[in-house]
Design an enzyme around this catalytic site. Structure first.
Site, PDB file in Angstrom:
ATOM      1  N   PRO A   2       0.934  -1.213  -0.159  1.00 19.21           N
ATOM      2  CA  PRO A   2       0.006   0.065   0.175  1.00 19.21           C
ATOM      3  C   PRO A   2       0.848   1.321   0.073  1.00 19.21           C
ATOM      4  CG  PRO A   2      -0.769  -1.584   1.528  1.00 19.21           C
ATOM      5  CD  PRO A   2       0.414  -2.069   1.108  1.00 19.21           C
ATOM      6  N   GLU A   3       0.482   2.145  -1.002  1.00 18.34           N
ATOM      7  CA  GLU A   3       1.498   3.508  -1.042  1.00 18.34           C
ATOM      8  C   GLU A   3       0.444   4.628  -0.670  1.00 18.34           C
ATOM      9  OE1 GLU A   3       3.102   3.548  -5.049  1.00 18.34           O
ATOM     10  OE2 GLU A   3       3.345   1.453  -5.030  1.00 18.34           O
ATOM     11  N   HIS A  93      -4.548 -15.268   8.401  1.00 16.38           N
ATOM     12  CA  HIS A  93      -3.564 -14.748   8.742  1.00 16.38           C
ATOM     13  C   HIS A  93      -4.156 -13.025   9.619  1.00 16.38           C
ATOM     14  CE1 HIS A  93      -1.316 -17.292   5.754  1.00 16.38           C
ATOM     15  NE2 HIS A  93      -2.423 -16.686   4.864  1.00 16.38           N
ATOM     16  N   ARG A 112       1.866 -11.956   4.736  1.00 16.80           N
ATOM     17  CA  ARG A 112       3.287 -12.108   4.669  1.00 16.80           C
ATOM     18  C   ARG A 112       4.065 -11.803   5.991  1.00 16.80           C
ATOM     19  NH1 ARG A 112       6.118 -10.623  -1.034  1.00 16.80           N
ATOM     20  NH2 ARG A 112       7.704 -11.792  -0.195  1.00 16.80           N
ATOM     21  N   ARG A 155      22.761  14.783  -7.966  1.00 14.78           N
ATOM     22  CA  ARG A 155      22.477  13.221  -7.911  1.00 14.78           C
ATOM     23  C   ARG A 155      22.343  12.407  -9.070  1.00 14.78           C
ATOM     24  NH1 ARG A 155      19.598  12.657  -2.970  1.00 14.78           N
ATOM     25  NH2 ARG A 155      19.887  10.409  -3.155  1.00 14.78           N
TER      26      ARG A 155
END
Length: 274
Positions: A2-3, A93, A112, A155
């Site tokens: 999830p972002e 889970h 996970r 950079r």
């Protein structure tokens, strides 16, 4: 994982039903997901607290509790927080259950088991190793083309890698970085310092645009993600490059390509993103 749009959507969906409710107790089915304090202390401190509100910082979900405590949650790859009735079958889970005063439950599930929860004092957010080091929020007024230009200047890091650095842009992840780079016409392997002023402005606009669209679509569900009510997002229907390897680019028609950068898949159009 999830972002920003997904965590923002979870916070908004839970904000509709949780504030004002008291957490009566917590049942721990797997203490591994509690990062701090220990599971016993965690349950003792959370019990009896009223939920005051929910917010987001980067990819962290923050739940403010009475008594000046904050429950910080990082969902990582497959974590889910779902507010449900007590009669709903327990999902596989499921690792934590928060029992609320109105009989409902807030459940944390994680296939996970990479996600983590911290119970923190508000003053300790700035010293938390993840939260304290976060960069500018990309939808905030502080995220300007000038800020982005300064972050890229000097950079030689690959552009995609720099965008995923949470110390530079908080909350941006693999999906939305790929989508923003495609909209801006920039290759993920481009050295960050080589962008022109016009390209920086295009990237800045693309990042904000794709994140806003992601939030409006309630996030991207490609596998496990759901909001706080268990509903999937719809932005996966609007993806232009992410996970579309071999399919035609919606802009030029060339097949979408995939490369691996830093152990993660990156999707791009060889025609539009040279």
């Amino acid at each position: 994982m999830p972002e920003l749009p997904e965590v923002e959507t979870i916070a908004k969906s839970l904000s509709a039903s949780l504030p004002g409710l008291v957490i009566e107790k917590v049942e721990v089915l797997n203490s591994q997901v509690i990062a701090a304090p220990g599971s016993g202390e965690f349950c003792r401190l959370v019990a009896g607290r009223k939920i005051l509100g929910l917010s987001r910082r980067g990819k962290y979900l923050l739940m403010s509790l009475s008594g000046d405590l904050v429950l910080a949650v990082h969902l990582r790859m497959t974590g889910r927080l779902i507010h449900t009735g007590p009669g709903e079958p327990l999902a596989r889970h499921t690792h934590l259950i928060f029992f609320l005063q109105n009989g409902t439950q807030l459940r944390y599930a994680d296939t996970r088991r990479f996600g983590r929860l911290w119970l923190l004092a508000p003053g300790s957010l700035s010293t938390h190793p993840g939260i304290g080091s976060l960069g500018v929020e990309p939808l905030s007024p502080q995220f300007t083309p000038a800020y982005l230009a300064g972050a890229l200047a000097g950079r030689r890091t690959r552009l995609k890698s720099l965008l995923l650095d949470q110390r530079v842009v908080a909350g941006l992840g693999n999906i939305y970085a790929d989508e923003a780079l495609h909209r801006a016409g920039l290759h993920p392997l481009r050295p960050a310092c080589t962008l022109t002023g016009e390209e920086v402005e295009a990237l800045h606009a693309a990042i904000r645009e794709v994140l806003r669209e992601g939030i409006a679509a309630r996030g991207t569900t490609v596998r496990d993600y759901t909001d706080g009510r268990g509903q999937a997002g719809t932005f996966q229907e609007k993806l232009r490059v992410y996970r579309r390897q071999g399919q035609p680019c919606p802009r030029c028609g060339k097949p979408i390509a995939r490369l691996v950068l830093g152990g993660r898949s990156s999707y791009f159009c060889p025609g539009c993103q040279r």
